[in-house]
Write a protein that holds these residues in place. Sequence first.
Motif, PDB file in Angstrom:
ATOM      1  N   GLU A  79       0.817  -1.214   0.000  1.00  0.00           N
ATOM      2  CA  GLU A  79       0.000   0.000   0.000  1.00  0.00           C
ATOM      3  C   GLU A  79       0.853   1.268   0.000  1.00  0.00           C
ATOM      4  O   GLU A  79       0.606   2.213   0.744  1.00  0.00           O
ATOM      5  N   ALA A  80       1.864   1.284  -0.879  1.00  0.00           N
ATOM      6  CA  ALA A  80       2.751   2.438  -0.976  1.00  0.00           C
ATOM      7  C   ALA A  80       2.241   3.492  -1.955  1.00  0.00           C
ATOM      8  O   ALA A  80       2.808   4.573  -2.034  1.00  0.00           O
ATOM      9  N   ILE A 103      -8.422   9.544  -3.530  1.00  0.00           N
ATOM     10  CA  ILE A 103      -9.394   8.721  -4.249  1.00  0.00           C
ATOM     11  C   ILE A 103      -9.232   7.253  -3.880  1.00  0.00           C
ATOM     12  O   ILE A 103     -10.206   6.553  -3.634  1.00  0.00           O
ATOM     13  N   ALA A 104      -8.002   6.772  -3.855  1.00  0.00           N
ATOM     14  CA  ALA A 104      -7.744   5.354  -3.568  1.00  0.00           C
ATOM     15  C   ALA A 104      -6.334   5.205  -3.024  1.00  0.00           C
ATOM     16  O   ALA A 104      -5.453   5.990  -3.360  1.00  0.00           O
ATOM     17  N   PRO A 105      -6.084   4.223  -2.200  1.00  0.00           N
ATOM     18  CA  PRO A 105      -7.105   3.371  -1.582  1.00  0.00           C
ATOM     19  C   PRO A 105      -7.882   4.152  -0.534  1.00  0.00           C
ATOM     20  O   PRO A 105      -7.446   5.213  -0.078  1.00  0.00           O
ATOM     21  N   ALA A 106      -9.026   3.611  -0.179  1.00  0.00           N
ATOM     22  CA  ALA A 106      -9.856   4.262   0.840  1.00  0.00           C
ATOM     23  C   ALA A 106      -9.097   4.318   2.148  1.00  0.00           C
ATOM     24  O   ALA A 106      -8.343   3.424   2.486  1.00  0.00           O
ATOM     25  N   GLU A 107      -9.290   5.400   2.858  1.00  0.00           N
ATOM     26  CA  GLU A 107      -8.593   5.578   4.143  1.00  0.00           C
ATOM     27  C   GLU A 107      -9.295   4.815   5.240  1.00  0.00           C
ATOM     28  O   GLU A 107     -10.415   4.540   5.230  1.00  0.00           O
TER      29      GLU A 107
END
Length: 85
Positions: free
Chosen positions: A68-69, A81-85
Motif C-alpha cells: 500500500e505504498a 481517491i484510492a485506496p480508501a482511508e
Amino acid sequence: MTGSAEAEAVVVRVDRGRCIGSGMCALSAPGSLVLDADGLAQPVAEYADGGAELTDGLAEAVEFCPVEALALHSARGGYRIAPAE
C-alpha cells in the motif's frame, strides 16, 4: 475508465518509505509508473505533477500494491481517491 467523459485527472503519490520495489505497479501501469534507479516506484511526470487521466491499469496498480505504498489523489481537489482511508 480510459476515454470516459467522467475521467478525473489524478496525481499518484508514492510512499518511498513503504515501497519495496516489487515492480507490480510498473507492470500494471507502465505509462504511469516506473521504477527509478533505486528500484522504487516513481510516477511519470504528469502523474507526479499536474495530473493525468485515471486509467484501469493505474487503478489496478494502486489496488494491488503489496505494501500500500501508492495513493491516488484528485489533481483538482487534492482529496484522496484510492485506496480508501
